[in-house]
Design an enzyme around this catalytic site. Sequence first.
Site, PDB file in Angstrom:
ATOM      1  N   GLU A 148      53.146 -22.771 -39.506  1.00  0.00           N
ATOM      2  CA  GLU A 148      52.691 -21.552 -40.194  1.00  0.00           C
ATOM      3  C   GLU A 148      52.337 -21.764 -41.659  1.00  0.00           C
ATOM      4  O   GLU A 148      52.992 -21.186 -42.545  1.00  0.00           O
ATOM      5  CB  GLU A 148      53.747 -20.446 -40.080  1.00  0.00           C
ATOM      6  CG  GLU A 148      54.089 -20.047 -38.667  1.00  0.00           C
ATOM      7  CD  GLU A 148      55.097 -18.889 -38.614  1.00  0.00           C
ATOM      8  OE1 GLU A 148      55.505 -18.390 -39.675  1.00  0.00           O
ATOM      9  OE2 GLU A 148      55.478 -18.503 -37.504  1.00  0.00           O
ATOM     10  N   GLU A 188      56.092 -20.331 -30.649  1.00  0.00           N
ATOM     11  CA  GLU A 188      57.139 -19.337 -30.927  1.00  0.00           C
ATOM     12  C   GLU A 188      56.684 -18.008 -30.353  1.00  0.00           C
ATOM     13  O   GLU A 188      55.502 -17.659 -30.444  1.00  0.00           O
ATOM     14  CB  GLU A 188      57.357 -19.129 -32.436  1.00  0.00           C
ATOM     15  CG  GLU A 188      58.000 -20.274 -33.149  1.00  0.00           C
ATOM     16  CD  GLU A 188      58.180 -20.004 -34.645  1.00  0.00           C
ATOM     17  OE1 GLU A 188      58.228 -18.817 -35.055  1.00  0.00           O
ATOM     18  OE2 GLU A 188      58.247 -20.978 -35.398  1.00  0.00           O
TER      19      GLU A 188
HETATM   20  O1  IFM Z   1      62.140 -17.323 -37.970  1.00  0.00           O
HETATM   21  C1  IFM Z   1      60.771 -17.408 -38.121  1.00  0.00           C
HETATM   22  C2  IFM Z   1      60.306 -18.837 -37.978  1.00  0.00           C
HETATM   23  O2  IFM Z   1      60.932 -19.684 -38.880  1.00  0.00           O
HETATM   24  C3  IFM Z   1      58.822 -18.923 -38.212  1.00  0.00           C
HETATM   25  N1  IFM Z   1      58.108 -17.988 -37.385  1.00  0.00           N
HETATM   26  C4  IFM Z   1      58.560 -16.634 -37.390  1.00  0.00           C
HETATM   27  C5  IFM Z   1      60.043 -16.572 -37.097  1.00  0.00           C
HETATM   28  C6  IFM Z   1      60.524 -15.116 -37.074  1.00  0.00           C
HETATM   29  O3  IFM Z   1      60.266 -14.508 -38.284  1.00  0.00           O
END
Ligand code: IFM
Length: 451
Positions: free
Chosen positions: A172, A358
Amino acid sequence: MPAHTLPDPQAFPKEFLFGAATSAYQIEGAVHADGRGLSMWDSFAHNSGRIADGSTGDVACDHYHRMESDVALIQSLGHTAYRFSVAWPRVLPTGRGTVNTPGLDFYDRLVDQLLARGITPYATLYHWDLPLALHAQGGWLRRDTCHAFAEFAEVVARRLGDRVHSYATLNEPRCSATVGYQEGRHAPGLQDRGMALQAAHHLMLAHGLAVPALRAHTRTAQVGVVLDVKPYYAADTRTETTHAVQMADGVFNRWFLDPIFHGHYPQDVWQAHGDLVPVVHADDLQTICQPLDALGINYYTRGHVVHDGALPFPHAREVPVDGATYTTMGWEVFPEGLRQMLVRIHREYAPANLYVAENGAALDDHVHAGRVHDPVRVRYLQEHLEACAQALAQGVPLQAWLGWSLMDNYEWGKGYTQRFGLCHVDYATQTRTPKDSALWLREFITRHRAI
Ligand code: IFM
């Protein structure tokens, strides 16, 4: 998407992987163990006063000391893949130079443990824990940090090599740059749009420099990056709102996808940024636009917005959706957006492979008599896996789905107030309790493996 269709395990190819993701600072703790250096997150968590519950990642889930039992837990949940991140300051305590062997050994053991239990390793190199020494020299505002990152990538690839199935350079970059350098909610806590754009450019340049460094020491491992993506929708029919939607999409999605896959910045957003655009050297975009084996996407929610001129660019104000379900992060549950983003990215950017790196929901979970009933998360998983199945049916080369997260953990600026885990963590005792959603997922994976 039809109302709540259960995903069919047979809709996923036999080799499709299911698992969960974590990141180093959010779970490892042990911030002073075995020669680890400090990161800008250690400093931010301790000193900024901006963490909701005043907490730090000093102990977190104590995963550094419980790695073997945590890997056994992953296996017991039936997972066939696990995504972790390598803490840069554990491996190179001041960011570059002498390798801290015990730190690197930890990830070596983790990968061996995973492989021994039949779990495919996905490794991310940068999940926000920039070594403090590099931050002190300018961090992501300084071009030289990109070269330091490529050196770090080389150190990791030399040791872990092809035992890792898939490397992601960054997690990210949008979040690192925007939330850290513009909104100030994450480390390093700055609030300057121009700085955020420069940091974003350097992060992408670091990615571009790291890709050949990873390839130099691997033969079969996939090399790629993980981007957070979010589809935007207009909540009214005004022309200004249509424009705000286009700009919000440009800022969140295209600002990263276009340089990485097409070798240029999106012109509409570039022009809208005016004098704030980053300093870009002659060959930078060529360096950033490397051929990749895989793109990981992090998907949580959509943006349902109206134009609001009182807000900073892109002037997009999120408005609630009647009847929608929201998580404790305030994020709308919107599985259709995952299918749409997968199909769109496949069509517009054509990465060779995609994986969901994710995907998950934070909820107010509690243990009662040894069980955690989380029906909203069970449904969230069912609907998002169904979205993946639909994307596969539309020809998207999706390889894996990794839920966020294996266990409850340190949610950055929100500290320990958010529970994203498939497993509940009692932080006082470090007891992990698989939630009903983890048990449902295990059953689903078991049925898939039986195909
Ligand atoms: O916890 C975070 C992660 O580190 C990066 N993506 C989003 C998740 C939830 O906010």
